[in-house]
Motif scaffolding. Sequence first.
Motif, PDB file in Angstrom:
ATOM      1  N   ALA A   1       0.859  -1.190   0.000  1.00  0.00           N
ATOM      2  CA  ALA A   1       0.000   0.000   0.000  1.00  0.00           C
ATOM      3  C   ALA A   1       0.894   1.238   0.000  1.00  0.00           C
ATOM      4  N   VAL A   2       0.775   2.054  -1.039  1.00  0.00           N
ATOM      5  CA  VAL A   2       1.526   3.312  -1.120  1.00  0.00           C
ATOM      6  C   VAL A   2       0.548   4.437  -0.796  1.00  0.00           C
ATOM      7  N   LEU A   3       0.769   5.095   0.336  1.00  0.00           N
ATOM      8  CA  LEU A   3      -0.160   6.096   0.852  1.00  0.00           C
ATOM      9  C   LEU A   3       0.283   7.498   0.444  1.00  0.00           C
ATOM     10  N   VAL A   4      -0.531   8.159  -0.364  1.00  0.00           N
ATOM     11  CA  VAL A   4      -0.187   9.476  -0.914  1.00  0.00           C
ATOM     12  C   VAL A   4      -1.018  10.549  -0.211  1.00  0.00           C
ATOM     13  N   HIS A   5      -0.352  11.368   0.593  1.00  0.00           N
ATOM     14  CA  HIS A   5      -1.080  12.431   1.302  1.00  0.00           C
ATOM     15  C   HIS A   5      -1.475  13.550   0.353  1.00  0.00           C
ATOM     16  N   GLY A   6      -2.372  14.403   0.815  1.00  0.00           N
ATOM     17  CA  GLY A   6      -2.838  15.505  -0.010  1.00  0.00           C
ATOM     18  C   GLY A   6      -2.218  16.831   0.391  1.00  0.00           C
ATOM     19  N   ALA A   7      -2.890  17.917   0.000  1.00  0.00           N
ATOM     20  CA  ALA A   7      -2.405  19.256   0.314  1.00  0.00           C
ATOM     21  C   ALA A   7      -2.607  19.567   1.798  1.00  0.00           C
ATOM     22  N   PHE A   8      -1.810  20.501   2.285  1.00  0.00           N
ATOM     23  CA  PHE A   8      -1.928  21.042   3.647  1.00  0.00           C
ATOM     24  C   PHE A   8      -1.589  20.014   4.718  1.00  0.00           C
ATOM     25  N   ALA A   9      -0.961  18.916   4.327  1.00  0.00           N
ATOM     26  CA  ALA A   9      -0.628  17.839   5.259  1.00  0.00           C
ATOM     27  C   ALA A   9       0.699  17.216   4.838  1.00  0.00           C
ATOM     28  N   ASP A  10       1.140  16.208   5.591  1.00  0.00           N
ATOM     29  CA  ASP A  10       2.333  15.457   5.198  1.00  0.00           C
ATOM     30  C   ASP A  10       2.094  13.977   5.462  1.00  0.00           C
ATOM     31  N   ALA A  11       3.118  13.156   5.257  1.00  0.00           N
ATOM     32  CA  ALA A  11       2.942  11.705   5.368  1.00  0.00           C
ATOM     33  C   ALA A  11       2.595  11.262   6.787  1.00  0.00           C
ATOM     34  N   ALA A  12       2.886  12.105   7.780  1.00  0.00           N
ATOM     35  CA  ALA A  12       2.542  11.760   9.170  1.00  0.00           C
ATOM     36  C   ALA A  12       1.029  11.685   9.376  1.00  0.00           C
ATOM     37  N   SER A  13       0.263  12.272   8.446  1.00  0.00           N
ATOM     38  CA  SER A  13      -1.200  12.203   8.559  1.00  0.00           C
ATOM     39  C   SER A  13      -1.716  10.769   8.417  1.00  0.00           C
ATOM     40  N   TRP A  14      -0.857   9.867   7.918  1.00  0.00           N
ATOM     41  CA  TRP A  14      -1.227   8.458   7.765  1.00  0.00           C
ATOM     42  C   TRP A  14      -0.811   7.612   8.977  1.00  0.00           C
ATOM     43  N   THR A  15      -0.302   8.221  10.044  1.00  0.00           N
ATOM     44  CA  THR A  15       0.289   7.466  11.159  1.00  0.00           C
ATOM     45  C   THR A  15      -0.596   6.331  11.670  1.00  0.00           C
TER      46      THR A  15
ATOM     47  N   PHE B   1     -10.707  21.451   7.973  1.00  0.00           N
ATOM     48  CA  PHE B   1      -9.863  20.298   7.652  1.00  0.00           C
ATOM     49  C   PHE B   1     -10.068  19.119   8.606  1.00  0.00           C
ATOM     50  N   ALA B   2     -10.302  19.428   9.894  1.00  0.00           N
ATOM     51  CA  ALA B   2     -10.215  18.353  10.892  1.00  0.00           C
ATOM     52  C   ALA B   2     -11.173  18.555  12.063  1.00  0.00           C
ATOM     53  N   ALA B   3     -12.450  18.750  11.745  1.00  0.00           N
ATOM     54  CA  ALA B   3     -13.439  19.063  12.785  1.00  0.00           C
ATOM     55  C   ALA B   3     -13.630  17.945  13.809  1.00  0.00           C
ATOM     56  N   ASP B   4     -13.286  16.704  13.435  1.00  0.00           N
ATOM     57  CA  ASP B   4     -13.468  15.577  14.359  1.00  0.00           C
ATOM     58  C   ASP B   4     -12.139  15.115  14.974  1.00  0.00           C
ATOM     59  N   VAL B   5     -11.145  15.988  14.936  1.00  0.00           N
ATOM     60  CA  VAL B   5      -9.836  15.710  15.541  1.00  0.00           C
ATOM     61  C   VAL B   5      -9.693  16.627  16.755  1.00  0.00           C
ATOM     62  N   PRO B   6      -9.080  16.149  17.863  1.00  0.00           N
ATOM     63  CA  PRO B   6      -8.945  16.994  19.061  1.00  0.00           C
ATOM     64  C   PRO B   6      -8.313  18.358  18.745  1.00  0.00           C
ATOM     65  N   ALA B   7      -8.826  19.403  19.400  1.00  0.00           N
ATOM     66  CA  ALA B   7      -8.401  20.778  19.127  1.00  0.00           C
ATOM     67  C   ALA B   7      -6.897  20.969  19.285  1.00  0.00           C
ATOM     68  N   ALA B   8      -6.310  20.338  20.288  1.00  0.00           N
ATOM     69  CA  ALA B   8      -4.873  20.489  20.514  1.00  0.00           C
ATOM     70  C   ALA B   8      -4.074  19.978  19.314  1.00  0.00           C
ATOM     71  N   VAL B   9      -4.569  18.918  18.674  1.00  0.00           N
ATOM     72  CA  VAL B   9      -3.903  18.350  17.498  1.00  0.00           C
ATOM     73  C   VAL B   9      -4.083  19.269  16.295  1.00  0.00           C
TER      74      VAL B   9
ATOM     75  N   LYS C   1      -4.437  22.432  16.167  1.00  0.00           N
ATOM     76  CA  LYS C   1      -3.610  23.645  16.263  1.00  0.00           C
ATOM     77  C   LYS C   1      -2.200  23.379  15.744  1.00  0.00           C
ATOM     78  N   VAL C   2      -1.688  22.192  16.031  1.00  0.00           N
ATOM     79  CA  VAL C   2      -0.366  21.805  15.527  1.00  0.00           C
ATOM     80  C   VAL C   2      -0.424  21.600  14.016  1.00  0.00           C
ATOM     81  N   LEU C   3      -1.447  20.915  13.539  1.00  0.00           N
ATOM     82  CA  LEU C   3      -1.602  20.660  12.102  1.00  0.00           C
ATOM     83  C   LEU C   3      -1.692  21.970  11.312  1.00  0.00           C
ATOM     84  N   ALA C   4      -2.387  22.960  11.862  1.00  0.00           N
ATOM     85  CA  ALA C   4      -2.543  24.250  11.184  1.00  0.00           C
ATOM     86  C   ALA C   4      -1.192  24.934  11.003  1.00  0.00           C
ATOM     87  N   VAL C   5      -0.324  24.821  12.011  1.00  0.00           N
ATOM     88  CA  VAL C   5       1.001  25.433  11.952  1.00  0.00           C
ATOM     89  C   VAL C   5       1.921  24.668  10.988  1.00  0.00           C
ATOM     90  N   ALA C   6       1.734  23.354  10.927  1.00  0.00           N
ATOM     91  CA  ALA C   6       2.639  22.488  10.146  1.00  0.00           C
ATOM     92  C   ALA C   6       2.150  22.215   8.720  1.00  0.00           C
TER      93      ALA C   6
END
Length: 240
Positions: A9-23, A145-153, A155-160
Amino acid sequence: MTTNSTPTAVLVHGAFADAASWTGVITELRNHDVPVVAPPNPLRGLASDAAYIASVAAQIDGPVVLVGHSYGGALISVAGTAENVVGLVYIAAYATDEGESLGELQGRFPLSPLVSNLKEATYPVQGAEPAVEVTIKADAFPEIFAADVPAAVTKVLAVAQRPLAASAFTEPASAAAWRTKPSWALVAAADQAINPEVQRFGAKRAGATIVELEGASHAVALSRPREVAELIRDAVRATR
């Protein structure tokens, strides 16, 4: 290439994110002995990004199932023509047709809140004028982008965020691998970045096996990794 080997499985991330989004998805797949690679997506243009992903796939020994999130869906539609690609999985993604741009595909339906919340910047291009890239406005990022993800997470995603070249929205796709390869699609029903109708339309047109997750945001791979991995495993099993 052996016909009974488990596809990678080759996981291709999209815009505004990186490969860590597949963790979480990577963990789930590895727990089920599915080989997995999550390459960086350059996010610099449809043709060049797809060529990079096709190159990654072609250098893997054995069959490959390409998995694309968001803009990554448009990339796997082109890169999926690589000979050893045996299946395509779209996760809250664009499934573009040959000759169609992202703008044309999403323009068939009402625009999502994402479009009015993009922030432009420029980046240098060797031997040419600076080009435009876009990110999501930081204050709008969590809801869009991530309404069902914890707010603390979020905030980090928005910066990164990793910016996408604005030209990627207007560049026509050179191929539609779903015309000759089997496909699967997960529709994130509460997506505020890509209108779920755009996801459904592309998936139906591709003849994909479709799963829909109620309440799932665009960041469904982060918020619902088990369900995302389950669909990828279905594709891997079906193409073994």
